[in-house]
Design a protein around this motif. Structure first.
Motif, PDB file in Angstrom:
ATOM      1  N   GLY A   1       0.957  -0.969   0.035  1.00  0.00           N
ATOM      2  CA  GLY A   1       0.052  -0.012   0.016  1.00  0.00           C
ATOM      3  C   GLY A   1       0.734   1.172  -0.162  1.00  0.00           C
ATOM      4  N   PHE A   2       2.144   1.011  -0.365  1.00  0.00           N
ATOM      5  CA  PHE A   2       2.999   2.384  -0.208  1.00  0.00           C
ATOM      6  C   PHE A   2       3.464   2.384  -1.742  1.00  0.00           C
ATOM      7  CE2 PHE A   2       3.298   0.747   3.917  1.00  0.00           C
ATOM      8  CZ  PHE A   2       3.027   1.756   4.788  1.00  0.00           C
ATOM      9  N   ARG A   3       3.946   3.648  -2.216  1.00  0.00           N
ATOM     10  CA  ARG A   3       4.902   3.802  -3.393  1.00  0.00           C
ATOM     11  C   ARG A   3       6.028   4.890  -3.022  1.00  0.00           C
ATOM     12  NH1 ARG A   3       3.720   4.060  -8.975  1.00  0.00           N
ATOM     13  NH2 ARG A   3       2.744   2.113  -8.384  1.00  0.00           N
ATOM     14  N   VAL A   4       6.969   4.657  -3.174  1.00  0.00           N
ATOM     15  CA  VAL A   4       8.253   5.685  -3.037  1.00  0.00           C
ATOM     16  C   VAL A   4       8.217   6.412  -3.930  1.00  0.00           C
ATOM     17  CG1 VAL A   4      10.587   5.751  -2.731  1.00  0.00           C
ATOM     18  CG2 VAL A   4       9.611   4.107  -1.486  1.00  0.00           C
ATOM     19  N   MET A   5       8.410   7.853  -3.700  1.00  0.00           N
ATOM     20  CA  MET A   5       8.460   8.892  -4.934  1.00  0.00           C
ATOM     21  C   MET A   5       9.544   9.224  -5.230  1.00  0.00           C
ATOM     22  SD  MET A   5       5.040   9.421  -5.458  1.00  0.00           S
ATOM     23  CE  MET A   5       4.917  11.091  -6.085  1.00  0.00           C
ATOM     24  N   THR A   6      10.547   9.281  -4.221  1.00  0.00           N
ATOM     25  CA  THR A   6      11.984   9.929  -4.336  1.00  0.00           C
ATOM     26  C   THR A   6      12.998   9.576  -3.223  1.00  0.00           C
ATOM     27  OG1 THR A   6      13.210  11.733  -5.266  1.00  0.00           O
ATOM     28  CG2 THR A   6      11.697  12.169  -3.413  1.00  0.00           C
ATOM     29  N   TRP A   7      14.288  10.009  -3.305  1.00  0.00           N
ATOM     30  CA  TRP A   7      15.072   9.694  -2.357  1.00  0.00           C
ATOM     31  C   TRP A   7      15.640  11.022  -1.781  1.00  0.00           C
ATOM     32  CZ3 TRP A   7      20.617  10.582  -2.752  1.00  0.00           C
ATOM     33  CH2 TRP A   7      21.029  11.207  -3.964  1.00  0.00           C
ATOM     34  N   TYR A   8      16.279  11.251  -0.768  1.00  0.00           N
ATOM     35  CA  TYR A   8      16.972  12.073  -0.012  1.00  0.00           C
ATOM     36  C   TYR A   8      18.316  11.795   0.309  1.00  0.00           C
ATOM     37  CZ  TYR A   8      12.323  14.514  -0.099  1.00  0.00           C
ATOM     38  OH  TYR A   8      11.210  15.243  -0.538  1.00  0.00           O
ATOM     39  N   ASN A   9      19.365  12.414   0.454  1.00  0.00           N
ATOM     40  CA  ASN A   9      20.626  12.163   0.839  1.00  0.00           C
ATOM     41  C   ASN A   9      20.645  12.334   2.266  1.00  0.00           C
ATOM     42  OD1 ASN A   9      23.313  11.912   1.176  1.00  0.00           O
ATOM     43  ND2 ASN A   9      24.001  13.899   0.385  1.00  0.00           N
ATOM     44  N   ALA A  10      20.923  11.290   3.090  1.00  0.00           N
ATOM     45  CA  ALA A  10      21.088  11.316   4.244  1.00  0.00           C
ATOM     46  C   ALA A  10      22.305  11.156   4.750  1.00  0.00           C
ATOM     47  CB  ALA A  10      20.327  10.106   4.926  1.00  0.00           C
ATOM     48  N   GLY A  11      23.501  11.589   3.813  1.00  0.00           N
ATOM     49  CA  GLY A  11      24.936  11.512   4.167  1.00  0.00           C
ATOM     50  C   GLY A  11      25.180  10.157   4.517  1.00  0.00           C
ATOM     51  N   ILE A  12      26.745  10.270   4.828  1.00  0.00           N
ATOM     52  CA  ILE A  12      27.620   9.198   4.910  1.00  0.00           C
ATOM     53  C   ILE A  12      27.547   9.121   6.525  1.00  0.00           C
ATOM     54  CG2 ILE A  12      29.684   8.160   4.614  1.00  0.00           C
ATOM     55  CD1 ILE A  12      30.302  10.154   2.229  1.00  0.00           C
ATOM     56  N   ARG A  13      27.226   7.883   6.715  1.00  0.00           N
ATOM     57  CA  ARG A  13      27.132   7.595   8.192  1.00  0.00           C
ATOM     58  C   ARG A  13      28.457   7.009   8.682  1.00  0.00           C
ATOM     59  NH1 ARG A  13      21.684   6.844   9.286  1.00  0.00           N
ATOM     60  NH2 ARG A  13      22.094   5.873  11.353  1.00  0.00           N
ATOM     61  N   SER A  14      29.028   7.548  10.103  1.00  0.00           N
ATOM     62  CA  SER A  14      30.050   7.342  10.926  1.00  0.00           C
ATOM     63  C   SER A  14      29.668   7.209  12.441  1.00  0.00           C
ATOM     64  CB  SER A  14      31.163   8.294  10.647  1.00  0.00           C
ATOM     65  OG  SER A  14      31.652   8.455   9.320  1.00  0.00           O
ATOM     66  N   PHE A  15      30.908   6.635  13.038  1.00  0.00           N
ATOM     67  CA  PHE A  15      30.658   6.701  14.537  1.00  0.00           C
ATOM     68  C   PHE A  15      30.827   7.916  15.407  1.00  0.00           C
ATOM     69  CE2 PHE A  15      31.047   2.128  13.153  1.00  0.00           C
ATOM     70  CZ  PHE A  15      29.745   1.615  13.708  1.00  0.00           C
TER      71      PHE A  15
END
Length: 341
Positions: free
Chosen positions: A143-157
């Protein structure tokens, strides 16, 4: 009034509006309310992108729709908001890919550590709209449709203590997203993976429930984690996009012309978010260093990468649904770097 009091007031107002005017209903001027929920602050690039989404829809279809944006988990954490989006109480939600894994297992690929050989390979993959359409429609049955993406950066600790090599993580308790791959990754480094809601991280570090977490630089400032975790180590272990996910029934209720306006708004929101992201990261680092006393640590990523690459084989064996996109990304990695990772 402090920021916590203001947030509580906003939450109360948001919930009152939410209860008074159900999604799908119209307000006094006859416009249909379109609700978008996300977990970030009003300063976050994703919120800025969503403001562009709102502006575009209302400029083109302002006589029919009013777009309302609810930041800061005002309508609940991501899991709760996903449920509300599935029922149609919310029309759109910005959500991290690990939270989409339970809806469509193909999204597990993005939690794979060191999946992308470079940020360019990451961007090239996500900008391949024809290929990504196959991924975006994989949630239709739910029941969902992805419309677009967003940059959530590069993950580090980031943590209370400095992390320079995997051995430094031995015995640490580190928050991760609710993703089997992320949990396995942190455990492979010798730390104890501790899944919890993002909104609980500050207090958990402050009270010693966990020693740190992993995220992009904006978490240090926008969410004030730099007040309780003074070392940010550039392990660059994951590049996981966030996605804008819509209630499928809502999309199907639109005319073809209206659908195109919402699709245009989604693409525009990504362009705006990407531009805002780089500016915000540089600003976040400046604030974290100068005002919060956070130390940014450059590390040799080689031993970190070597310790978790075996997870690629394990994930591919357990989840056949990620094989096609994994090979697609490896082709892009090879093209962009001249050598497969």
């Amino acid at each position: 009034m402090g920021w916590k009091s203001k947030l509580s007031l906003l939450l109360l107002v948001g919930l009152i509006c939410f209860l008074i005017i159900p999604a799908g209903n119209t307000i006094g001027n006859g416009k249909r309310i379109v609700r978008i929920a996300h977990s970030q602050s009003e300063k976050h690039p994703e919120h800025i992108g969503l403001l562009a989404f709102k502006k575009h829809v209302e400029e083109k279809l302002g006589d029919k729709f009013e777009v309302q944006i609810f930041p800061n988990e005002l309508l609940g954490g991501q899991k709760k908001a996903i449920e509300l989006t599935q029922t149609g109480a919310i029309d759109f939600i910005v959500v991290g890919c690990p939270n989409v894994e339970t809806i469509a297992s193909v999204y597990e690929v993005f939690s794979m550590p060191y999946l992308f050989a470079s940020q360019k390979a990451y961007f090239d993959t996500m900008r391949d709209e024809e290929y990504m359409k196959k991924i975006y429609t994989s949630t239709d049955e739910a029941g969902f449709r992805v419309m677009t993406w967003y940059n959530a950066g590069i993950r580090s600790f980031y943590a209370k203590e400095k992390i320079e090599k995997p051995e430094d993580m031995q015995g640490m308790k580190l928050r991760v997203q609710q993703s089997p791959a992320s949990i396995a990754m942190v455990n492979a480094f010798g730390a104890a993976a501790t899944p919890m809601a993002f909104g609980e991280v500050y207090t958990a570090i402050q009270q010693g429930v966990i020693d740190g977490a992993e995220n992009n630089e904006l978490a240090i400032t926008n969410n004030k984690h730099g007040e309780v975790a003074k070392y940010y180590s550039y392990t660059n272990h994951q590049m996981i996009p966030d996605v804008l996910m819509a209630n499928l029934r809502f999309l199907q209720s639109l005319s073809p012309e209206e659908q195109e306006v919402f699709a245009e708004a989604a693409r525009l929101s990504t362009d705006v978010e990407l531009e805002a992201w780089d500016k915000e990261v540089e600003n976040a680092k400046k604030i974290a260093q100068e005002e919060m006393g956070v130390t940014f640590v450059n590390v040799d990523m080689t031993p970190f990468r070597a310790q978790v690459l075996e997870l690629h084989k394990e994930m591919l064996a357990k989840n056949p649904n990620i094989r096609d996109i994994y090979e697609h990304i490896q082709t892009i990695n090879a093209r962009d770097t001249g050598a497969k990772e």
